[in-house]
Design a protein around this motif. Structure first.
Motif, PDB file in Angstrom:
ATOM      1  N   ILE A 115      -3.870 -16.862  14.882  1.00 15.24           N
ATOM      2  CA  ILE A 115      -4.187 -16.831  14.027  1.00 15.24           C
ATOM      3  C   ILE A 115      -4.412 -15.263  13.243  1.00 15.24           C
ATOM      4  CG2 ILE A 115      -5.300 -17.753  11.255  1.00 15.24           C
ATOM      5  CD1 ILE A 115      -3.555 -20.393  12.498  1.00 15.24           C
ATOM      6  N   THR A 116      -5.691 -14.942  14.059  1.00 17.51           N
ATOM      7  CA  THR A 116      -7.091 -14.235  13.719  1.00 17.51           C
ATOM      8  C   THR A 116      -5.649 -12.870  14.656  1.00 17.51           C
ATOM      9  OG1 THR A 116      -8.572 -14.933  14.380  1.00 17.51           O
ATOM     10  CG2 THR A 116      -8.863 -12.838  14.406  1.00 17.51           C
ATOM     11  N   GLY A 117      -5.346 -12.431  15.179  1.00 19.41           N
ATOM     12  CA  GLY A 117      -4.258 -12.168  15.729  1.00 19.41           C
ATOM     13  C   GLY A 117      -3.429 -11.417  14.623  1.00 19.41           C
ATOM     14  N   ILE A 118      -2.901 -12.123  13.603  1.00 20.40           N
ATOM     15  CA  ILE A 118      -2.213 -11.780  12.137  1.00 20.40           C
ATOM     16  C   ILE A 118      -2.688 -10.443  11.763  1.00 20.40           C
ATOM     17  CG2 ILE A 118      -1.267 -12.304  10.472  1.00 20.40           C
ATOM     18  CD1 ILE A 118      -0.567 -15.807  11.581  1.00 20.40           C
ATOM     19  N   SER A 119      -4.029 -10.804  11.363  1.00 17.41           N
ATOM     20  CA  SER A 119      -4.659  -9.794  10.587  1.00 17.41           C
ATOM     21  C   SER A 119      -4.928  -8.514  11.797  1.00 17.41           C
ATOM     22  CB  SER A 119      -6.301 -10.242  10.040  1.00 17.41           C
ATOM     23  OG  SER A 119      -7.056 -10.295  11.643  1.00 17.41           O
ATOM     24  N   VAL A 120      -4.856  -8.233  13.249  1.00  9.20           N
ATOM     25  CA  VAL A 120      -4.938  -6.972  14.062  1.00  9.20           C
ATOM     26  C   VAL A 120      -3.272  -6.287  13.490  1.00  9.20           C
ATOM     27  CG1 VAL A 120      -4.579  -6.213  15.924  1.00  9.20           C
ATOM     28  CG2 VAL A 120      -6.201  -8.149  15.484  1.00  9.20           C
ATOM     29  N   VAL A 121      -2.356  -7.784  14.099  1.00  9.02           N
ATOM     30  CA  VAL A 121      -0.481  -7.251  13.526  1.00  9.02           C
ATOM     31  C   VAL A 121      -0.281  -6.394  12.416  1.00  9.02           C
ATOM     32  CG1 VAL A 121       1.776  -7.892  12.817  1.00  9.02           C
ATOM     33  CG2 VAL A 121       0.413  -8.735  15.502  1.00  9.02           C
ATOM     34  N   CYS A 122      -1.253  -7.306  10.991  1.00  5.26           N
ATOM     35  CA  CYS A 122      -0.914  -6.609   9.936  1.00  5.26           C
ATOM     36  C   CYS A 122      -1.836  -4.911   9.555  1.00  5.26           C
ATOM     37  CB  CYS A 122      -1.549  -7.817   8.875  1.00  5.26           C
ATOM     38  SG  CYS A 122      -0.540  -8.709   7.837  1.00  5.26           S
ATOM     39  N   ALA A 123      -2.809  -4.596  10.550  1.00  7.21           N
ATOM     40  CA  ALA A 123      -3.187  -3.730  10.111  1.00  7.21           C
ATOM     41  C   ALA A 123      -2.524  -2.566  10.997  1.00  7.21           C
ATOM     42  CB  ALA A 123      -4.713  -3.673  11.540  1.00  7.21           C
ATOM     43  N   VAL A 124      -2.196  -3.299  12.287  1.00  8.77           N
ATOM     44  CA  VAL A 124      -1.214  -2.062  13.008  1.00  8.77           C
ATOM     45  C   VAL A 124      -0.184  -1.178  12.062  1.00  8.77           C
ATOM     46  CG1 VAL A 124      -0.011  -1.467  14.700  1.00  8.77           C
ATOM     47  CG2 VAL A 124      -1.864  -3.121  14.774  1.00  8.77           C
ATOM     48  N   LEU A 125       0.296  -2.296  11.075  1.00 10.53           N
ATOM     49  CA  LEU A 125       1.761  -2.211  10.824  1.00 10.53           C
ATOM     50  C   LEU A 125       1.924  -1.265   9.757  1.00 10.53           C
ATOM     51  CD1 LEU A 125       3.496  -5.743  10.670  1.00 10.53           C
ATOM     52  CD2 LEU A 125       4.314  -3.309  11.765  1.00 10.53           C
ATOM     53  N   THR A 126       0.197  -1.674   8.792  1.00  8.00           N
ATOM     54  CA  THR A 126       0.022  -0.665   7.626  1.00  8.00           C
ATOM     55  C   THR A 126      -0.494   0.468   8.321  1.00  8.00           C
ATOM     56  OG1 THR A 126      -2.649  -1.552   8.108  1.00  8.00           O
ATOM     57  CG2 THR A 126      -0.336  -2.929   6.256  1.00  8.00           C
ATOM     58  N   SER A 127      -1.099   0.891   8.859  1.00  6.94           N
ATOM     59  CA  SER A 127      -1.328   1.603   9.771  1.00  6.94           C
ATOM     60  C   SER A 127      -0.118   2.767  10.280  1.00  6.94           C
ATOM     61  CB  SER A 127      -2.355   1.477  11.244  1.00  6.94           C
ATOM     62  OG  SER A 127      -3.066   1.255  11.288  1.00  6.94           O
ATOM     63  N   VAL A 128       0.955   2.189  11.035  1.00  2.00           N
ATOM     64  CA  VAL A 128       1.615   3.103  10.932  1.00  2.00           C
ATOM     65  C   VAL A 128       3.060   3.565   9.700  1.00  2.00           C
ATOM     66  CG1 VAL A 128       1.965   3.020  13.829  1.00  2.00           C
ATOM     67  CG2 VAL A 128       2.626   1.271  12.311  1.00  2.00           C
ATOM     68  N   THR A 129       2.617   2.811   8.921  1.00  2.00           N
ATOM     69  CA  THR A 129       3.640   2.471   7.641  1.00  2.00           C
ATOM     70  C   THR A 129       2.509   2.574   6.787  1.00  2.00           C
ATOM     71  OG1 THR A 129       3.874   0.528   7.090  1.00  2.00           O
ATOM     72  CG2 THR A 129       5.042   1.425   8.485  1.00  2.00           C
ATOM     73  N   LEU A 130       1.767   2.389   6.083  1.00  2.17           N
ATOM     74  CA  LEU A 130       1.574   3.076   4.785  1.00  2.17           C
ATOM     75  C   LEU A 130       0.166   3.695   4.914  1.00  2.17           C
ATOM     76  CD1 LEU A 130       0.656   2.276   2.013  1.00  2.17           C
ATOM     77  CD2 LEU A 130      -1.110   0.182   2.325  1.00  2.17           C
ATOM     78  N   VAL A 131      -0.350   3.727   5.960  1.00  2.74           N
ATOM     79  CA  VAL A 131      -1.118   4.716   6.133  1.00  2.74           C
ATOM     80  C   VAL A 131       0.061   6.541   5.357  1.00  2.74           C
ATOM     81  CG1 VAL A 131      -2.678   6.322   7.344  1.00  2.74           C
ATOM     82  CG2 VAL A 131      -2.760   3.936   7.055  1.00  2.74           C
ATOM     83  N   PRO A 132       1.283   6.689   6.683  1.00  2.33           N
ATOM     84  CA  PRO A 132       1.342   7.918   6.228  1.00  2.33           C
ATOM     85  C   PRO A 132       2.766   8.075   5.284  1.00  2.33           C
ATOM     86  CG  PRO A 132       3.219   6.303   8.309  1.00  2.33           C
ATOM     87  CD  PRO A 132       1.800   6.187   7.539  1.00  2.33           C
ATOM     88  N   ALA A 133       2.975   7.242   4.659  1.00  3.04           N
ATOM     89  CA  ALA A 133       3.168   6.737   2.846  1.00  3.04           C
ATOM     90  C   ALA A 133       2.623   7.523   1.971  1.00  3.04           C
ATOM     91  CB  ALA A 133       4.039   5.909   2.367  1.00  3.04           C
ATOM     92  N   LEU A 134       0.697   7.532   2.240  1.00  2.00           N
ATOM     93  CA  LEU A 134      -0.006   7.911   1.446  1.00  2.00           C
ATOM     94  C   LEU A 134      -0.218   9.027   2.117  1.00  2.00           C
ATOM     95  CD1 LEU A 134      -2.194   5.057   1.401  1.00  2.00           C
ATOM     96  CD2 LEU A 134      -0.921   6.015  -0.704  1.00  2.00           C
ATOM     97  N   PHE A 135      -0.371   9.464   3.252  1.00  2.00           N
ATOM     98  CA  PHE A 135      -0.648  10.944   3.287  1.00  2.00           C
ATOM     99  C   PHE A 135       1.068  11.843   2.705  1.00  2.00           C
ATOM    100  CE2 PHE A 135      -1.635  10.123   7.957  1.00  2.00           C
ATOM    101  CZ  PHE A 135      -3.337  10.407   7.278  1.00  2.00           C
ATOM    102  N   GLY A 136       2.389  10.929   2.916  1.00  2.00           N
ATOM    103  CA  GLY A 136       3.612  12.514   1.954  1.00  2.00           C
ATOM    104  C   GLY A 136       3.565  11.893   0.760  1.00  2.00           C
ATOM    105  N   MET A 137       2.489  10.994  -0.080  1.00  5.17           N
ATOM    106  CA  MET A 137       2.107  11.156  -1.591  1.00  5.17           C
ATOM    107  C   MET A 137       1.496  11.997  -1.778  1.00  5.17           C
ATOM    108  SD  MET A 137       2.507   6.891  -2.149  1.00  5.17           S
ATOM    109  CE  MET A 137       2.365   7.779  -3.892  1.00  5.17           C
ATOM    110  N   LEU A 138       0.752  12.226  -0.557  1.00  4.37           N
ATOM    111  CA  LEU A 138      -0.962  13.488  -1.765  1.00  4.37           C
ATOM    112  C   LEU A 138      -0.647  14.777  -1.271  1.00  4.37           C
ATOM    113  CD1 LEU A 138      -3.552  10.720  -0.732  1.00  4.37           C
ATOM    114  CD2 LEU A 138      -3.154  11.347  -3.072  1.00  4.37           C
TER     115      LEU A 138
END
Length: 746
Positions: free
Chosen positions: A307-330
């Motif tokens: 269950i703790t591993g779920i938080s790590v998976v979420c961190a990886v997913l946001t890093s490779v999707t949400l972070v580049p999305a913010l880079f592109g927008m900004l």
């Protein structure tokens, strides 16, 4: 893999608003769902195949209401102004009992004026409430209603504290202040590292989205599986740290490319294709380490791990999707809102200080190696004195019901009352005639009472079918006292003709948990080390690098356990980290900041899994930089110096953030969280400084080109999963042929 991640990052950058909207929507919906339909939490300490579990299974078989685990709640009474036997207090107690009987699922209320219900001082007593047909997952709510029903005694000045001696508290560990402190500290580090408010807010924002999503999923999972009460706090600690760190690594690389004149979308593609691969592999090692806890044979630890591993998976997913999305927008606005005097020096390139350190280490590897080993040996040495043992409610936060009821029971009835033993005899012959007391039952009571350290033994109770008998026994020792475990073993050693003796209860369960974890620890450690090394082998195609990385992570674990031993086992500052002193026998507090605190047997194994994964993060990022440099020019010594110089600043910033987050959680009142906070903070600090700054570079310089040696046969069968990627303008040199044929591939 780098190509796939690069295309994913490029797509997210081009569709930034959609990606951002989807993540925010997911976080909001999951958070709202967890608030409106919160999943129950529990501490399922059942351990299949153990003696305590057998005793608990027999308890469920026909002993009547209240004998099922979770079916008994005690209200501890304390009258500071006089004995509970005074007439007006007796009347108040009976009024409270009448109101308690009106609470749903209550089938029996035992008066404190029974035999064994009042302490010798007559000032402390117990109302025992037996429940039937209730939901064990909502025991905290039921206990609260029972406590409210005892208001008539409080009106007379009698303290009434609920205590549940049959199961651990099922109340979730709430989070709040510690996270705020951790986020503030992380923001300060990011502001110092980048010098712009916009850049600093990107890792914070993505980590918060990741945590909100992960916690929402974990809460809703409580409707399907038993979610440990520690799950949310552990997920927050780990998720906040890795979420910020992963975004930080991507952000640092992205800003450098922008400063070099690379177009925004192209920079995003390169960043996610190279550093994004390192993030995926780093997160994968954390998940592997946590998932290996499934082999521990302890359901609570197994569930807590994945269950703790779920938080790590979420961190990886946001890093490779949400972070580049913010880079592109900004775009280039990522450097907006610059703060004066912060983040200017070395913000886009290799820090001259770390580059100088890399050169210094590369020139004198033997001396650095010897000094690093000496420092790490000194930090690890105290770990030999690490003392494991149950952490009972006597160490709970002062002022909580768990702590106060523990104190009252110990002061009134003795320390063993907080961890009674449940001795269950599985009878070979069915007993029909219950009067007079059958010889086998009397023999059972007498043999249990004869055990050294036994304070009180109740009369045997026969189940409805006449096939099992139960005896409640109280020892002279508190649950956290090692002598209590010895009493359990002595009772289990009893042999009675016509019956098989099993021992249950909190202390017996702890003893079985410790034995099971000790038995499975070599398996878990072996699996974590081997799988993590295999993952690094796939990433870097080097057996030497993979095995060396696993060894270095074990070294940082030694330093963490050394710190835990100093602070808790040796008691050198346990009060300084906020641990409350244990209550004395007479109910008074010990006035000292230095006292020994036991460490639950499952904590070292959980720490091992978490720290091994987190330490591998920094190893992956450092090795990625070293290998990229080596592939460019083929000079190992120069590559090590350049790798340390290019990653030193960002790894240090990431480590500072991680340490700040973990230190913030030391202020949390729960003892388990404090222990994790100390261990994680020390290990990450040592790992990012002594190990990654000195020991790893020194060993890599000494190993030379053998860092990247790979047998030809192994190189042929390994899949091409290289994580470092290459910028198009940076062509790798031709690697010398021969024994090192596999080094430049991938």
């Amino acid at each position: 893999m780098s190509g796939l991640l690069g295309r994913l990052g490029g797509w997210c950058a081009r569709h930034g608003r959609a990606v951002l909207g989807l993540w925010v929507l997911a976080a909001v919906l999951l958070t709202a769902g967890s608030v409106l339909f919160p999943g129950p939490v529990s501490n399922n300490v059942s351990i299949p195949g153990t003696d305590a579990q057998r005793a608990h299974d027999l308890m469920r078989d026909g002993f009547g209401p209240g004998f099922d685990p979770g079916g008994t709640v005690q209200i501890v009474l304390y009258s500071p102004d006089g004995p509970l036997t005074a007439q007006r207090r007796v009347r108040a107690v009976h009024r409270a009992m009448d109101r308690i009987r009106e609470v749903p699922h209550v089938v029996e209320v035992e008066t404190p004026y029974r035999v064994g219900g009042l302490a010798p001082s007559m000032e402390i007593g117990m109302i025992t409430v037996k429940l039937e047909g209730h939901d064990n997952s909502k025991l905290a709510e039921t206990t609260k209603r029972l406590s409210e029903a005892a208001e008539p005694v409080r009106a007379l000045g009698i303290e009434a504290v609920p205590a549940d001696a049959s199961t651990p508290a099922d109340k979730e560990i709430k989070t709040g202040t510690s996270e705020v402190i951790g986020v503030i500290c992380a923001l300060l580090v990011l502001l110092f590292a980048f010098g712009t408010l916009v850049a600093a807010m990107i890792p914070i924002f993505t980590a918060l989205v990741s945590i909100a999503t992960g916690l929402g999923v974990i809460s809703l999972l409580g409707h399907i599986v038993d979610v440990p009460k520690q799950a949310s706090i552990m997920a927050t600690m780990i998720g906040l740290g890795v979420g910020i760190d992963y975004a930080l690594f991507l952000l640092s690389r992205h800003r450098k490319l922008l400063a070099d004149g690379v177009p925004v979308h192209e920079a995003v593609r390169r960043v996610v294709g190279s550093s994004g691969g390192a993030v995926v592999f780093a997160g994968g090692t954390v998940v592997i380490a946590l998932s290996a806890l499934m082999l521990a044979g302890f359901p609570l630890l197994r569930t807590l791990g994945w269950i703790t591993g779920i938080s790590v998976v979420c961190a990886v997913l946001t890093s490779v999707t949400l972070v580049p999305a913010l880079f592109g927008m900004l775009g280039h606005r990522i450097n907006a809102l610059r703060l004066p005097f912060m983040g200017r020096r070395g913000s886009h390139g290799a820090s001259s200080g770390w580059a100088s350190l890399g050169d210094w280490v590369a020139k004198r590897p033997w001396g650095v190696l010897a000094l690093s080993v000496a420092v790490l040996a000194a930090l690890t040495a105290p770990a030999l004195a690490l003392k494991l043992g149950p952490l009972d409610d006597g160490y709970a936060d002062r002022g909580t019901d768990q702590r106060r009821s523990y104190e009252l029971l110990q002061a009134g009835f003795g320390p063993g009352m907080n961890g009674p033993l449940v001795v269950v005899a599985d009878l070979e012959t069915k007993i029909v005639d219950r009067e007079p007391t059958p010889a086998v039952l009397q023999n059972l009571k007498d043999r249990v009472a004869a055990v050294d350290g036994m304070a009180h033994v109740a009369d045997p109770i026969l189940n409805d079918a006449g096939t099992a008998a139960m005896v409640r026994a109280v020892s002279d020792y508190s649950p956290s006292d090692p002598r209590a475990l010895e009493v359990v073993e002595d009772v289990r050693a009893i042999r009675i003709e016509g019956a098989t003796v099993h021992v249950g209860g909190e202390v017996a369960g702890m003893a079985d948990a410790s034995a099971r974890i000790a038995e499975r620890t070599p398996l878990v450690v072996g699996v974590v080390v081997l799988l993590s090394a295999l993952l690094l082998l796939l990433a870097f195609r080097s057996p030497v690098v993979a095995l060396k990385a696993a060894l270095m992570n074990l070294v940082s674990l030694g330093a963490a356990f050394g710190a835990l031993s100093l602070v808790f086992s040796m008691g050198l500052g346990s009060g300084l980290v906020g641990m409350d002193t244990p209550v004395d026998v007479d109910g008074s507090y010990l006035t000292t900041l230095f006292f020994s605190v036991p460490i639950d047997s499952y904590i070292p194994l959980m720490l091992f899994a978490v720290l091994f994964g987190l330490s591998m993060d920094y190893e992956v990022f450092l090795l990625t930089a070293v290998r990229q440099a080596y592939l460019r020019h083929g000079d190992n010594r120069r590559a090590v110096a350049q790798g340390l110089g290019s990653t030193g600043r960002v790894i240090t910033s990431a480590a500072l953030i991680m340490v700040a987050v973990f230190v913030a959680f030391i202020a949390y009142p729960d003892p388990m969280v404090k222990i994790f906070g100390v261990g994680l903070a020390v290990a990450i600090a040592v790992d990012a400084t002594v190990i990654r700054g000195f020991l790893v570079p020194a060993t890599m310089v000494l190993l030379g080109r053998y860092n990247w040696w790979c047998p030809a046969w192994l190189d042929r069968i390994l899949p091409n999963l290289s994580i470092e990627g290459h910028d198009e303008e940076e062509e790798p040199v031709e690697e010398p042929r021969g024994e090192l044929v596999g080094a430049a591939r991938g």
